[in-house]
Design a protein around this motif. Structure first.
Motif, mmCIF file in Angstrom:
data_model
loop_
_atom_site.group_PDB
_atom_site.id
_atom_site.type_symbol
_atom_site.label_atom_id
_atom_site.label_comp_id
_atom_site.label_asym_id
_atom_site.label_seq_id
_atom_site.Cartn_x
_atom_site.Cartn_y
_atom_site.Cartn_z
ATOM 1 N N ALA A 1 0.830 -1.265 0.220
ATOM 2 C CA ALA A 1 -0.032 -0.098 -0.023
ATOM 3 C C ALA A 1 0.938 1.062 0.135
ATOM 4 O O ALA A 1 0.638 2.307 -0.781
ATOM 5 N N MET A 2 1.773 1.198 0.883
ATOM 6 C CA MET A 2 2.739 2.410 0.877
ATOM 7 C C MET A 2 3.367 2.808 -0.501
ATOM 8 O O MET A 2 3.554 3.715 -0.862
ATOM 9 N N HIS A 3 3.773 1.792 -1.209
ATOM 10 C CA HIS A 3 4.625 1.774 -2.451
ATOM 11 C C HIS A 3 3.517 2.134 -3.348
ATOM 12 O O HIS A 3 4.052 3.173 -4.266
ATOM 13 N N PHE B 1 0.598 3.782 -3.145
ATOM 14 C CA PHE B 1 0.058 5.219 -2.828
ATOM 15 C C PHE B 1 1.259 6.242 -2.978
ATOM 16 O O PHE B 1 0.880 7.460 -3.478
ATOM 17 N N LEU B 2 2.521 5.996 -2.764
ATOM 18 C CA LEU B 2 3.557 7.000 -2.565
ATOM 19 C C LEU B 2 4.484 6.978 -3.934
ATOM 20 O O LEU B 2 5.325 7.890 -4.097
ATOM 21 N N LYS B 3 4.380 5.721 -4.584
ATOM 22 C CA LYS B 3 5.439 5.545 -5.659
ATOM 23 C C LYS B 3 4.705 5.561 -7.044
ATOM 24 O O LYS B 3 3.608 4.730 -7.126
#
Lengths: 187, 187
Positions: free
Chosen positions: A163-165, A167-169
């Motif tokens: 999810a982090m990657h 949403f942010l990448k």
DNA sequence: TTCTATTATGTGAGTACTTACTTATTTTAT
DNA sequence: ATAAAATAAGTAAGTACTCACATAATAGAA
């Protein structure tokens, strides 16, 4: 302290109230909670600033209303997985859930907000993923894993990392990563 | 626009300048960047608010100084892994790095800030982990993995997921999770 | 050394603007 | 007629940032 009117407000909502919630979700998810002022929310929703406080008491109440509404969504999203008994199917459905999320813009915004809020307020919403974690643990147990509870937690960690990657990448290839996961878990 | 004095300020720093940086790191990591005012930083550091702007131009300049200083730390932290050629040893050292981080309070604060900033500003600092990703990809290739680049990315995703749980979940058992990883990767 | 000119370091009180929230008043629905 | 929905115009406190001034450090000339 004034009595909150949230309990019934969830069910009976005026058009402007819904507009406020929708705008707040969008802006909180895009800019962050602290960085989004109530005046910005009001302008974006096309209402007076005072109306926000009439309906949601204060800024935190507005956030709580969004989070609460989203919790229902999460339960609904997980219900298909939680009641599945066939272990491989649990994993398949979990991965499918991730894949399908991409197309659901509203759900994406909500989950992005969840992560932003987690980091901004430092409270990990464990209760939300708990039924999912239990279902995964049960599945891993049936599949003969040595430490099913830890395997379930590990899976949630992977999901959070993804999810982090996602949403942010900007360049992250979600489908490719899910394919790798499917191969690793042989589903 | 006034000429910035950061370039040399990294090397020659007054006591108060260092105090400002230390306080800002602590407060940004604890409360978040947006939620921490320059006046709070000044009070915490025991200096006048104006001094912050004298040394770092503006609030963003203060954040940049912290991030830049931390980047050097990151390079140093990764260097041991990056120059390792034996593939299993690369993984072992990567896991050891995670284990050792727990004891280093300053490093922990810095990494927590990194994650907070990532979510607050929506810019994933890819350049920082790139050498690590390359080293991992090379290791996975030597170990005969089908798609080493993706395996390396997957490892970083796991690390990010672990970091999230470690920083935001009070009950998270890091050592147990690292043990699971070691078992999975047979190192 | 000592005096002095110059620069770097530091402060405190200000600036214009934004913030979350309130209150009196009007509009709309029942 | 009455209650709820909505607004406009406030408020006090906080925000990032500036500026005139004071203090400390440093260097060069006597």
């Amino acid at each position: 302290m004034a009595k909150s009117q949230q309990p019934k407000a969830i069910f009976i909502m005026t058009a402007k109230q819904e507009k406020i919630l929708k705008s707040a979700l969008e802006l909180f998810a895009k800019e962050g909670y602290k960085a989004t002022s109530t005046s910005k929310v009001a302008k974006h929703a096309g209402v007076s600033e005072g109306l926000i406080f009439r309906h949601f008491t204060n800024k935190e109440g507005l956030l709580d209303a969004i989070l609460k509404e989203g919790e229902e969504q999460a339960k609904l999203l997980f219900s298909d997985i939680v009641f599945e008994t066939e272990p491989k199917e649990v994993l398949r459905k979990a991965f499918a859930m991730l894949e399908n999320l991409q197309a659901n813009k509203a759900a994406l915004e909500f989950w992005k907000l969840q992560y932003k809020i987690k980091w901004e307020t430092e409270k990990y919403g464990e209760h939300k993923t708990e039924p999912l974690e239990l279902a995964l643990a049960s599945a891993f147990k049936k599949l003969g894993f040595a430490n099913p509870e830890q395997e379930a937690l590990f899976m949630l960690i992977i999901v959070d990392g993804i999810a982090m990657h996602y949403f942010l990448k900007q360049t992250f290839d979600l489908d490719a990563m899910i394919a790798l996961l499917k191969a690793k878990y042989e589903v």
